[in-house]
Design an enzyme around this catalytic site. Structure first.
Site, PDB file in Angstrom:
ATOM      1  N   ALA A  67      -6.807   6.039  -1.340  1.00 19.82           N
ATOM      2  CA  ALA A  67      -5.732   6.648  -0.557  1.00 19.82           C
ATOM      3  C   ALA A  67      -6.060   8.124  -0.380  1.00 19.82           C
ATOM      4  CB  ALA A  67      -4.411   6.479  -1.292  1.00 19.82           C
ATOM      5  N   GLY A 110      -7.484   2.799  -3.683  1.00 12.35           N
ATOM      6  CA  GLY A 110      -6.909   1.967  -2.620  1.00 12.35           C
ATOM      7  C   GLY A 110      -7.978   1.234  -1.828  1.00 12.35           C
ATOM      8  N   GLU A 113      -8.621  -1.759  -3.773  1.00 13.15           N
ATOM      9  CA  GLU A 113      -7.447  -2.636  -3.639  1.00 13.15           C
ATOM     10  C   GLU A 113      -7.426  -3.326  -2.275  1.00 13.15           C
ATOM     11  OE1 GLU A 113      -4.304  -0.574  -6.645  1.00 13.15           O
ATOM     12  OE2 GLU A 113      -4.809   0.567  -4.862  1.00 13.15           O
ATOM     13  N   GLU A 133      -8.254   6.090 -10.279  1.00  8.51           N
ATOM     14  CA  GLU A 133      -6.990   6.851 -10.185  1.00  8.51           C
ATOM     15  C   GLU A 133      -6.668   7.603 -11.474  1.00  8.51           C
ATOM     16  OE1 GLU A 133      -7.425   3.701  -9.200  1.00  8.51           O
ATOM     17  OE2 GLU A 133      -6.276   3.256  -7.390  1.00  8.51           O
TER      18      GLU A 133
HETATM   19  N1  DAK Z   1      -8.766  11.384  -0.258  1.00 10.31           N
HETATM   20  C1  DAK Z   1      -8.955  12.436   0.566  1.00 10.31           C
HETATM   21  N2  DAK Z   1     -10.154  12.922   0.874  1.00 10.31           N
HETATM   22  C2  DAK Z   1     -11.223  12.332   0.307  1.00 10.31           C
HETATM   23  C3  DAK Z   1     -11.107  11.231  -0.568  1.00 10.31           C
HETATM   24  C4  DAK Z   1      -9.792  10.756  -0.841  1.00 10.31           C
HETATM   25  N3  DAK Z   1      -9.573   9.691  -1.606  1.00 10.31           N
HETATM   26  N4  DAK Z   1     -12.345  10.886  -0.971  1.00 10.31           N
HETATM   27  C5  DAK Z   1     -13.194  11.723  -0.355  1.00 10.31           C
HETATM   28  N5  DAK Z   1     -12.520  12.588   0.420  1.00 10.31           N
HETATM   29  C6  DAK Z   1     -13.080  13.676   1.248  1.00 10.31           C
HETATM   30  C7  DAK Z   1     -13.520  14.832   0.386  1.00 10.31           C
HETATM   31  O1  DAK Z   1     -12.429  15.662   0.062  1.00 10.31           O
HETATM   32  C8  DAK Z   1     -14.506  15.505   1.296  1.00 10.31           C
HETATM   33  O2  DAK Z   1     -13.797  16.241   2.254  1.00 10.31           O
HETATM   34  P1  DAK Z   1     -14.181  17.797   2.559  1.00 10.31           P
HETATM   35  O3  DAK Z   1     -14.091  18.483   1.244  1.00 10.31           O
HETATM   36  O4  DAK Z   1     -15.572  17.716   3.094  1.00 10.31           O
HETATM   37  O5  DAK Z   1     -13.149  18.229   3.559  1.00 10.31           O
HETATM   38  C9  DAK Z   1     -15.165  14.336   2.012  1.00 10.31           C
HETATM   39  O6  DAK Z   1     -14.252  13.240   1.887  1.00 10.31           O
HETATM   40  C10 DAK Z   1     -16.479  13.931   1.388  1.00 10.31           C
HETATM   41  O7  DAK Z   1     -16.246  13.737   0.012  1.00 10.31           O
HETATM   42  P2  DAK Z   1     -17.139  14.406  -1.146  1.00 10.31           P
HETATM   43  O8  DAK Z   1     -17.685  15.715  -0.694  1.00 10.31           O
HETATM   44  O9  DAK Z   1     -16.335  14.386  -2.390  1.00 10.31           O
HETATM   45  O10 DAK Z   1     -18.335  13.350  -1.203  1.00 10.31           O
HETATM   46  P3  DAK Z   1     -19.248  12.989  -2.448  1.00 10.31           P
HETATM   47  O11 DAK Z   1     -20.295  12.079  -1.909  1.00 10.31           O
HETATM   48  O12 DAK Z   1     -19.653  14.213  -3.194  1.00 10.31           O
HETATM   49  O13 DAK Z   1     -18.296  12.180  -3.470  1.00 10.31           O
HETATM   50  C11 DAK Z   1     -16.684  10.442  -4.017  1.00 10.31           C
HETATM   51  C12 DAK Z   1     -17.830  10.918  -3.063  1.00 10.31           C
HETATM   52  C13 DAK Z   1     -16.129   9.154  -3.439  1.00 10.31           C
HETATM   53  C14 DAK Z   1     -17.266  10.187  -5.400  1.00 10.31           C
HETATM   54  C15 DAK Z   1     -15.601  11.544  -4.092  1.00 10.31           C
HETATM   55  O14 DAK Z   1     -15.241  11.938  -2.755  1.00 10.31           O
HETATM   56  C16 DAK Z   1     -14.353  11.081  -4.786  1.00 10.31           C
HETATM   57  O15 DAK Z   1     -14.304  11.023  -6.034  1.00 10.31           O
HETATM   58  N6  DAK Z   1     -13.299  10.765  -4.032  1.00 10.31           N
HETATM   59  C17 DAK Z   1     -12.024  10.410  -4.565  1.00 10.31           C
HETATM   60  C18 DAK Z   1     -12.035   8.997  -5.091  1.00 10.31           C
HETATM   61  C19 DAK Z   1     -10.696   8.612  -5.703  1.00 10.31           C
HETATM   62  O16 DAK Z   1     -10.212   9.246  -6.659  1.00 10.31           O
HETATM   63  N7  DAK Z   1     -10.039   7.573  -5.129  1.00 10.31           N
HETATM   64  C20 DAK Z   1      -8.732   7.143  -5.571  1.00 10.31           C
HETATM   65  C21 DAK Z   1      -7.651   7.891  -4.832  1.00 10.31           C
HETATM   66  S1  DAK Z   1      -6.014   7.463  -5.384  1.00 10.31           S
HETATM   67  C22 DAK Z   1      -0.141   3.702  -2.362  1.00 10.31           C
HETATM   68  C23 DAK Z   1      -1.125   2.737  -2.252  1.00 10.31           C
HETATM   69  C24 DAK Z   1      -2.366   2.996  -2.800  1.00 10.31           C
HETATM   70  C25 DAK Z   1      -2.631   4.184  -3.445  1.00 10.31           C
HETATM   71  C26 DAK Z   1      -1.648   5.126  -3.554  1.00 10.31           C
HETATM   72  C27 DAK Z   1      -0.379   4.895  -3.012  1.00 10.31           C
HETATM   73  N8  DAK Z   1       1.167   3.493  -1.803  1.00 10.31           N
HETATM   74  C28 DAK Z   1       1.353   2.273  -0.969  1.00 10.31           C
HETATM   75  C29 DAK Z   1       2.163   4.464  -1.813  1.00 10.31           C
HETATM   76  C30 DAK Z   1      -3.962   4.443  -3.928  1.00 10.31           C
HETATM   77  C31 DAK Z   1      -4.309   5.577  -4.565  1.00 10.31           C
HETATM   78  C32 DAK Z   1      -5.701   6.000  -4.594  1.00 10.31           C
HETATM   79  O17 DAK Z   1      -6.583   5.366  -4.052  1.00 10.31           O
END
Ligand code: DAK
Length: 259
Positions: A67, A110, A113, A133
């Site tokens: 997400a 997400g 998921e 997460e």
């Molecule tokens: N959200 C927003 N932006 C993201 C992102 C994310 N999940 N993942 C990556 N990006 C963006 C980065 O911020 C970056 O943007 P800029 O800084 O260039 O503007 C760009 O994508 C490239 O990312 P990185 O520079 O970080 O790229 P790397 O190759 O170095 O790293 C990575 C890739 C995937 C390891 C890293 O980006 C990362 O750790 N991303 C976050 C992964 C994460 O924590 N995912 C879980 C998120 S929480 C809901 C339903 C579902 C959910 C919530 C609510 N409801 C129905 C209400 C689910 C929650 C989640 O998924």
């Protein structure tokens, strides 16, 4: 269908629709608009008789990195309740046609998921799959604790969800989370090939069979067996059942019409 963050292609192969998540710079982070569009596209494709199987994909670098954290960072419980994003996930869950995920790169949070909402999963060797997460102070919220646990069992699900460590493609295959791992240049082609194998069959029996398999997650064995039996009987209400069995007897290929 015109969308900003996804593209829909119904011409890719006969009876196959391809839905591509398309926010590449953000690694296909699932913002609210993308999820609204995905819900709408699947809703429409599910009602389109020409479509029998839906393939959902991202790009080589990311299926979806979760997400959109930037959109979520200042969320409040009441704001989220009002936005009711869970209704999108509920609707996606209700898709009756088989969905196949073609996954390359990140399928996180997400994204994982969403992948698990699909009925089969083809991954490239580069896939990185997990529920990270916990690292950002939350936990899975779109079914991760339930679907991952049912798929890979308690021990591994706990490890992935509590440590945030992702699996690589081979580990995910060994754990039974995904169906297939192929070289990166083949993952989409392989998913479409798998979709074609399903699309050859009667869409009625495919639908009833999918429903019965999913029912296994929500029922006791006896309830599930009853459910299966009713769907089995229902297959005999279709012309496709007559066609399939007659084609076997006449030693020819069946022509299923979805009737
Ligand atoms: N959200 C927003 N932006 C993201 C992102 C994310 N999940 N993942 C990556 N990006 C963006 C980065 O911020 C970056 O943007 P800029 O800084 O260039 O503007 C760009 O994508 C490239 O990312 P990185 O520079 O970080 O790229 P790397 O190759 O170095 O790293 C990575 C890739 C995937 C390891 C890293 O980006 C990362 O750790 N991303 C976050 C992964 C994460 O924590 N995912 C879980 C998120 S929480 C809901 C339903 C579902 C959910 C919530 C609510 N409801 C129905 C209400 C689910 C929650 C989640 O998924």
């Amino acid at each position: 269908m015109n969308f900003e963050f996804i593209t829909v292609n119904t011409q890719v192969e006969k009876h196959i629709a391809l839905v591509q998540l398309n926010r590449p710079k953000e690694l296909n982070a699932l913002n609210n608009q993308l999820m609204n569009e995905l819900r709408e596209s699947l809703f429409q494709l599910d009602r389109d008789d020409a479509v029998r199987v839906i393939v959902i994909t991202g790009n080589e670098k990311a299926f979806a990195a979760g997400a959109d954290i930037k959109q979520m960072v200042s969320a409040t419980p009441l704001g989220m309740m009002k936005a009711d994003q869970f209704s999108n996930w509920e609707q996606i869950k209700k898709t009756k046609k088989p969905m196949i995920a073609a996954v390359s790169g990140f399928a996180l949070g997400g994204g994982c998921e969403l992948m698990m909402h699909c009925d089969m999963i083809v991954a490239s060797e580069t896939a990185i799959i997990g529920q990270p997460e916990i690292k950002i102070g939350v936990m899975p919220g779109a079914g991760g604790t339930q679907r991952l646990t049912r798929s890979v069992g308690k021990a591994l699900a706990m490890e992935l969800i509590l440590t945030g460590r992702p699996l690589n493609a081979e580990e995910a295959l060994r754990a039974g989370l995904i169906n297939k791992v192929v070289p990166v240049e083949l993952y989409l082609r392989e998913a479409i090939r798998m979709a074609q194998l399903v699309a050859e069959h009667s869409p009625i029996s495919v639908r009833l069979a999918k429903e019965a398999v999913l029912n296994a997650f929500n029922s006791t064995l006896d309830e599930g067996l009853q459910f299966e039996r009713r769907n089995f009987y229902l297959c005999f209400a279709s012309e496709d059942q007559k066609e399939g069995m007659n084609a076997f007897i006449e030693k020819r290929s069946p022509q299923f019409q979805g009737k």
